[in-house]
Design an enzyme around this catalytic site. Structure first.
Site, PDB file in Angstrom:
ATOM      1  N   ASP A   1     -10.379  -2.218   6.778  1.00  0.00           N
ATOM      2  CA  ASP A   1      -9.827  -1.050   6.102  1.00  0.00           C
ATOM      3  C   ASP A   1      -9.971  -1.205   4.585  1.00  0.00           C
ATOM      4  O   ASP A   1     -10.338  -2.263   4.076  1.00  0.00           O
ATOM      5  CB  ASP A   1      -8.367  -0.869   6.500  1.00  0.00           C
ATOM      6  CG  ASP A   1      -7.844   0.525   6.204  1.00  0.00           C
ATOM      7  OD1 ASP A   1      -8.666   1.449   6.073  1.00  0.00           O
ATOM      8  OD2 ASP A   1      -6.614   0.694   6.095  1.00  0.00           O
TER       9      ASP A   1
ATOM     10  N   HIS B   1      -1.237  11.207  -0.584  1.00  0.00           N
ATOM     11  CA  HIS B   1      -0.865  10.372  -1.722  1.00  0.00           C
ATOM     12  C   HIS B   1      -0.403  11.223  -2.900  1.00  0.00           C
ATOM     13  O   HIS B   1      -0.686  12.419  -2.971  1.00  0.00           O
ATOM     14  CB  HIS B   1      -2.048   9.515  -2.166  1.00  0.00           C
ATOM     15  CG  HIS B   1      -2.560   8.600  -1.105  1.00  0.00           C
ATOM     16  ND1 HIS B   1      -3.751   7.917  -1.228  1.00  0.00           N
ATOM     17  CD2 HIS B   1      -2.058   8.252   0.104  1.00  0.00           C
ATOM     18  CE1 HIS B   1      -3.959   7.179  -0.147  1.00  0.00           C
ATOM     19  NE2 HIS B   1      -2.950   7.381   0.685  1.00  0.00           N
TER      20      HIS B   1
ATOM     21  N   ASP C   1       2.097   2.530   3.519  1.00  0.00           N
ATOM     22  CA  ASP C   1       1.269   3.738   3.398  1.00  0.00           C
ATOM     23  C   ASP C   1       0.994   4.383   4.757  1.00  0.00           C
ATOM     24  O   ASP C   1       1.125   5.594   4.918  1.00  0.00           O
ATOM     25  CB  ASP C   1      -0.051   3.375   2.729  1.00  0.00           C
ATOM     26  CG  ASP C   1      -1.038   4.539   2.704  1.00  0.00           C
ATOM     27  OD1 ASP C   1      -0.787   5.510   1.967  1.00  0.00           O
ATOM     28  OD2 ASP C   1      -2.051   4.473   3.414  1.00  0.00           O
TER      29      ASP C   1
ATOM     30  N   ASP D   1       0.843  -1.197   0.000  1.00  0.00           N
ATOM     31  CA  ASP D   1       0.000   0.000   0.000  1.00  0.00           C
ATOM     32  C   ASP D   1       0.883   1.253   0.000  1.00  0.00           C
ATOM     33  O   ASP D   1       1.681   1.463   0.905  1.00  0.00           O
ATOM     34  CB  ASP D   1      -0.905  -0.013   1.227  1.00  0.00           C
ATOM     35  CG  ASP D   1      -2.076   0.934   1.102  1.00  0.00           C
ATOM     36  OD1 ASP D   1      -1.862   2.075   0.651  1.00  0.00           O
ATOM     37  OD2 ASP D   1      -3.203   0.543   1.444  1.00  0.00           O
TER      38      ASP D   1
ATOM     39  N   SER E   1      -6.900   4.469  -1.159  1.00  0.00           N
ATOM     40  CA  SER E   1      -6.781   3.014  -1.223  1.00  0.00           C
ATOM     41  C   SER E   1      -8.103   2.332  -1.546  1.00  0.00           C
ATOM     42  O   SER E   1      -8.107   1.225  -2.087  1.00  0.00           O
ATOM     43  CB  SER E   1      -6.246   2.471   0.109  1.00  0.00           C
ATOM     44  OG  SER E   1      -4.924   2.892   0.331  1.00  0.00           O
TER      45      SER E   1
ATOM     46  N   GLU F   1      -1.737  -7.726   2.020  1.00  0.00           N
ATOM     47  CA  GLU F   1      -1.376  -6.311   2.009  1.00  0.00           C
ATOM     48  C   GLU F   1      -0.333  -5.970   3.071  1.00  0.00           C
ATOM     49  O   GLU F   1      -0.505  -6.283   4.252  1.00  0.00           O
ATOM     50  CB  GLU F   1      -2.614  -5.447   2.261  1.00  0.00           C
ATOM     51  CG  GLU F   1      -2.307  -3.956   2.282  1.00  0.00           C
ATOM     52  CD  GLU F   1      -3.403  -3.120   2.917  1.00  0.00           C
ATOM     53  OE1 GLU F   1      -3.460  -1.912   2.623  1.00  0.00           O
ATOM     54  OE2 GLU F   1      -4.194  -3.665   3.721  1.00  0.00           O
TER      55      GLU F   1
END
EC number: 3.1.3.1
Length: 684
Positions: free
Chosen positions: A318, A645, A475, A205, A254, A470
């Protein structure tokens, strides 16, 4: 050749049917996928597998006090030929080039319900508000209640429809006495062959090429500028790049980026497995069938029902893990997402489900489950899960039932704290069971993945399986600018990939398994030199100019001090003299010292108490200045307390059967279609 005029319903290829709208500039919009007052979901350019199920909704809008006309029609027709071309004629107010659509059909448009033999829901009405520009938005944030624009809506929906015949379809909404909105949908043939028995999709991520480069430098020995070893990612035979834009924004989150991998459709920020509409209910938006749902109903001819595994180091509800099984436009609805997993109308019910997020599973102290429900008991009793809460219990599980492993109340602790700075695990209230206990025995990503694969293989060795795994904290730690922790989790991902490849080979599954490693989006991280932290720390807190002189660039950008003597793929020491001069272009105001935080994740900025605005303003956190960092003035809005991001393409690595399809540059939606082709998905 003579063509009857009845077949030329729209036009020949020399006449334009209608201009195909390009994405319009601007930060604010009434509804992301709806540039006109008439909305079609799925919108223009939607791409399906024949037989995949999806919902359709149309909305007609009217602004202010006006009510929309409830008389509208939706028609559909299959086209023999359809394409778009770009014209240089300046016939548009926002772009000197615009597109015209050319189409040709052999049959007239038909009523949508009749064509699909699908009954629509009763017509609905509601209203919502939006902001037309930044001025209206920020005035509202400061308390002005007059700047929002009201919108009244009338809508109809069709649920669980299918297009079985491959080709191009034109869908037309006619509303407001002659206005039209059009959409072209493309339907690919359902895969008739199967290349891969199994697929593992690893998601780093937030991972970018620059982060991978930095992680390699931290962990691999080098001599005269040459690496003596490489990362496991470096050894993949196929390399691609993925474009990450969302349906209606430059920068993705995401949720909708992971949804693109799981549905083949674009969506909007915060949305999972749906096209976001304007309705009040975040769970009734038009759904897109998920890869895992297709996996569950795959035809017997292509192997039948397959297994599904979900592993993450974040909350299991999430965005990235939830994209495998959830449908909602609001990713933060964690409690309802947990319920969707086993009780949703099309519940995926994964065979393996591991990570953090325990506070949404119970109603004990610290719990936030839906209606106080004990979901650990519900998963166990209603769906037969073996439920575990620590590494020891997980590793000893050898049963045939599905496995639910929840190891933390929230996001799991990162690799650096689980394995190096273990005192940070002593955090009362972090137990997944609630109460005041700490989560002291959490597994690593590789342990969860290997155990998950064992379960999947026991349950679906004949039929095959799909796993999404993941590395979430790449991230999660990039947001607070904690680069050491982010890169450590990237190295954990790389180590997990290597151990997974070895496990597959031992089990004789390596020739049958497609492995993909990619990211859902990026951060604007890069390295521009090295830092002598001993020299940096020799100056007082406010001596920024002197501290900056410790940063070496070009010929002074000497090698960092990290060494991996034990060969485990991670530096033996993280608090070293020579570190990386690294950073991002998007951050709140903070002070940077380029050194590892041994007492937990960074908090770069805190709210100041004397803001004259109705929203918080963030300033550098005094507690973040252990070594008296240099001042970096923020590049984000005043209320930002974390980095954000970026929009760069992300790397994709692939190996195994079907991997050749992942070479080159692709849209994030294409990843889904390539996986579906490899697995032979698509229902009747």
């Amino acid at each position: 050749m003579h063509i009857p005029t009845t077949t030329l319903l729209l036009s020949l290829s020399i006449a334009a049917v209608a201009s195909a709208g390009l994405d319009k500039p601007g930060q604010f919009r009434r509804l992301g996928a709806c540039p006109d007052m008439g909305c079609i979901f799925p919108p223009d350019r939607a791409h399906f597998i024949a037989g995949a199920k999806f919902d359709v909704r149309v909305e007609v809008h009217a602004e202010g006090s006006t009510s929309p006309n409830p008389k509208y029609t939706l028609q559909i027709q299959k086209l023999d030929q359809a394409h778009t071309s770009t014209s240089t004629d300046n016939n548009d107010d926002y772009n000197p080039k615009y597109q015209r659509r050319f189409a040709r059909a052999n049959s007239p448009p038909q009523d949508f319900s009749t064509f699909l033999d699908a009954k629509p829901s009763p017509q609905e009405t509601w209203n919502f508000t939006y902001f037309k520009d930044a001025a209206a938005y920020w005035k509202a944030r400061d308390g002005d209640t007059t700047t929002a624009t009201p919108v009244n809506v009338v809508s109809t929906a069709w649920r669980q429809v299918q297009l079985l015949d491959p080709g191009t379809y034109q869908v037309t909404l006619q509303y407001d006495s002659g206005k039209t909105t059009e959409a072209l949908w493309t339907v690919d043939p359902a895969p008739t062959t199967r290349k891969a028995k199994n697929v593992i999709l690893f998601i780093g991520d937030g991972m970018t090429t620059a982060m991978i480069t930095a992680a390699r430098l931290l962990s691999k020995p080098h001599s005269s500028g040459h690496y003596l070893q490489k990362l496991h990612l470096d050894q993949f035979p196929v390399l691609g790049h993925v474009m990450t834009h969302s349906l209606d924004s430059l920068i993705t989150d995401s949720a909708n980026s992971a949804s693109a991998y799981n549905t083949g459709h674009k969506s909007s920020v915060n949305a999972l497995g749906v096209y976001p509409d304007s309705s009040p209910d975040p769970f009734d938006d038009p759904k897109q069938e998920l890869l895992a749902e297709l996996m569950r109903r795959r035809s017997k001819k292509l192997g039948g029902r397959g297994g599904v595994g979900i592993v993450t180091t974040a909350d299991v509800w999430d965005a990235t893990p939830a994209a495998v099984f959830s449908h909602t436009r609001r990713r933060d609805e964690g409690a309802r997402i947990i319920d969707q997993m086993i009780r949703g109308p099309t519940a995926v019910v994964a065979d393996v489900y591991m990570g953090g997020g325990g506070n949404k599973f119970h109603g004990n102290k610290g719990g936030e489950s839906l209606n106080g429900t004990d979901y650990y008991a519900a998963y166990e009793k209603e769906r037969g899960y073996k439920v575990v809460h620590d590494k020891a219990s997980m590793l000893t599980y050898e049963g045939d039932g599905p496995l639910l492993g929840i190891f933390h109340a929230g996001n799991m602790n990162v690799w650096l704290d689980r394995n190096v700075y273990k005192h940070n695990l002593n955090s009362p209230g972090s137990s997944p069971l609630g109460g005041d206990a700490s989560a002291l025995d959490q597994p690593n990503l590789d342990q969860m993945v290997i155990k998950g694969l064992e379960v999947l293989d026991r349950r679906y060795r004949k039929e095959g399986w799909f796993m999404m795994a993941e590395a979430a904290a790449v991230d999660i730690m990039m947001h607070p600018l904690d680069y050491d922790r982010a890169l450590a989790d990237l190295l954990e991902l790389d180590s997990t990939v290597g151990k997974t490849k070895a496990w597959l080979k031992r089990q004789g599954l390596d020739k049958d398994t497609l492995i993909i490693v990619t990211a859902d989006h990026g951060h604007s991280f890069d390295v521009y030199g090295s830092v002598d932290t001993q020299y940096f720390n020799s100056f007082e807190s406010e001596q920024d100019l002197e501290k900056k002189n410790s940063i070496g660039t070009y010929e002074f950008s000497g090698w960092p001090s990290y060494v991996d003597a034990d060969g485990d793929g991670f530096p033996d020491e993280w608090d070293v003299q020579y570190t990386l001069a690294a950073g991002t272009v998007a951050f709140p105001s903070h002070r940077e010292d380029f050194q590892v935080n041994i007492n937990g994740s960074r908090v770069p900025a805190v709210a100041q108490g004397n803001s004259h605005h109705h929203y918080s303003e963030y300033v550098p956190n005094p507690g973040d200045n252990v070594h008296g960092g240099i001042m970096k003035a923020g590049t984000l809005k005043a209320e930002a307390n974390n980095g954000v991001h970026s929009f760069q393409d992300v790397p994709l690595f692939a190996m195994g059967p079907g991997s050749e399809a992942f070479a080159g540059v692709m849209d994030n939606t294409e990843v889904f279609h390539k996986i579906a082709q490899a697995l032979g998905l698509g229902g009747k």
